[in-house]
Design a protein around this motif. Structure first.
Motif, short mmCIF file in Angstrom:
data_model
loop_
_atom_site.label_atom_id
_atom_site.label_comp_id
_atom_site.label_asym_id
_atom_site.label_seq_id
_atom_site.Cartn_x
_atom_site.Cartn_y
_atom_site.Cartn_z
N UNK A 196 42.44 62.58 33.19
CA UNK A 196 42.33 61.53 32.48
C UNK A 196 41.71 60.58 33.04
N UNK A 197 40.89 59.92 32.48
CA UNK A 197 39.98 58.70 33.09
C UNK A 197 40.00 57.41 32.02
N UNK A 198 40.09 56.14 33.00
CA UNK A 198 39.83 55.12 32.02
C UNK A 198 38.18 55.15 31.90
N UNK A 199 37.77 54.55 30.73
CA UNK A 199 36.31 54.46 30.29
C UNK A 199 35.67 53.51 31.57
N UNK A 200 34.33 54.06 31.62
CA UNK A 200 33.62 53.18 32.99
C UNK A 200 33.19 51.66 32.31
N UNK A 201 33.62 51.54 30.89
CA UNK A 201 33.17 50.14 30.42
C UNK A 201 33.84 49.14 31.26
N UNK A 202 35.22 49.57 31.64
CA UNK A 202 35.79 48.75 32.46
C UNK A 202 35.24 48.33 33.82
N UNK A 203 34.80 49.17 34.60
CA UNK A 203 34.12 49.02 35.88
C UNK A 203 32.75 48.27 35.86
N UNK A 204 32.14 48.62 34.60
CA UNK A 204 30.80 48.06 34.32
C UNK A 204 31.26 46.60 34.11
N UNK A 205 32.14 46.32 33.33
CA UNK A 205 32.38 44.81 33.01
C UNK A 205 32.55 44.07 34.14
N UNK A 206 33.48 44.63 34.96
CA UNK A 206 33.88 43.86 36.20
C UNK A 206 32.53 43.73 37.21
N UNK A 207 31.62 44.83 37.11
CA UNK A 207 30.28 44.61 37.61
C UNK A 207 29.53 43.53 37.13
N UNK A 208 29.22 43.39 35.74
CA UNK A 208 28.79 42.47 34.96
C UNK A 208 29.10 41.24 35.48
N UNK A 209 30.48 40.80 35.29
CA UNK A 209 31.06 39.56 35.58
C UNK A 209 30.72 39.19 37.17
N UNK A 210 30.55 40.01 37.99
CA UNK A 210 30.54 39.74 39.56
C UNK A 210 28.82 39.55 39.62
N UNK A 211 27.93 40.16 38.71
CA UNK A 211 26.65 40.05 38.79
C UNK A 211 26.17 38.41 38.17
N UNK A 212 27.09 38.12 37.27
CA UNK A 212 26.82 36.57 36.36
C UNK A 212 27.06 35.72 37.48
N UNK A 213 28.27 35.80 38.13
CA UNK A 213 28.56 34.85 39.00
C UNK A 213 27.61 34.80 40.19
N UNK A 214 27.22 35.92 40.62
CA UNK A 214 26.37 35.88 41.99
C UNK A 214 24.89 35.40 41.70
#
Length: 144
Positions: free
Chosen positions: A1-19
């Motif tokens: 079982x795995x949660x979709x990579x969309x979740x970690x990509x979305x967090x990555x995106x938010x951190x990039x936007x802020x950075x």
């Protein structure tokens, strides 16, 4: 079982936007280069994050901004925004257990409540971590 990579990509995106918000126009192409995925994947995620009220995306190549204070966006908000699970349930059963089998006919009674409790515990933990918490760690790690 795995949660979709969309979740970690979305967090990555938010951190990039802020950075990078003050130094670059943070476009889907820019974000895709950091995540190392096709910009189409990023555009889909940006639409989901926008729909959830977490970001604003300027038309054309205007870039993205975070709409809410980082300390008011939790991992659960991001998780819910990018629809990581189908129909709100993390665990999925096979469609038709054998009703003639004593295990098959009772599997839902055996597991449903337990699995719901496990999902609630995970969601409770996710709601206690904010994007600001992650951003603070990012600032230490990448020396922003």
């Amino acid at each position: 079982m795995r949660i979709s990579s969309r979740f970690t990509i979305a967090v990555h995106v938010l951190i990039c936007i802020e950075t990078f918000k003050n130094d670059y126009k943070v476009t889907s192409e820019f974000l895709a280069s950091s995540v190392n995925v096709n910009p189409v994947v990023i555009r889909r995620l940006l639409l989901q994050l926008k729909k959830a009220g977490l970001i604003n995306v300027k038309r054309g190549s205007g870039g993205a901004d975070i709409e809410k204070p980082l300390d008011r966006i939790t991992l659960l908000d991001v998780y819910n925004a990018v629809e990581c699970v189908e129909e709100g349930s993390l665990f999925h059963f096979h469609e038709s257990p054998n009703p003639l089998c004593p295990v098959g006919k009772n599997i839902h009674a055996l597991l449903d409540g337990r699995l719901e409790d496990i999902q609630k515990a995970m969601e409770k933990e996710m709601s206690s971590v904010t994007i600001q918490d992650i951003m603070s760690d990012a600032e230490r790690l990448i020396k922003i």
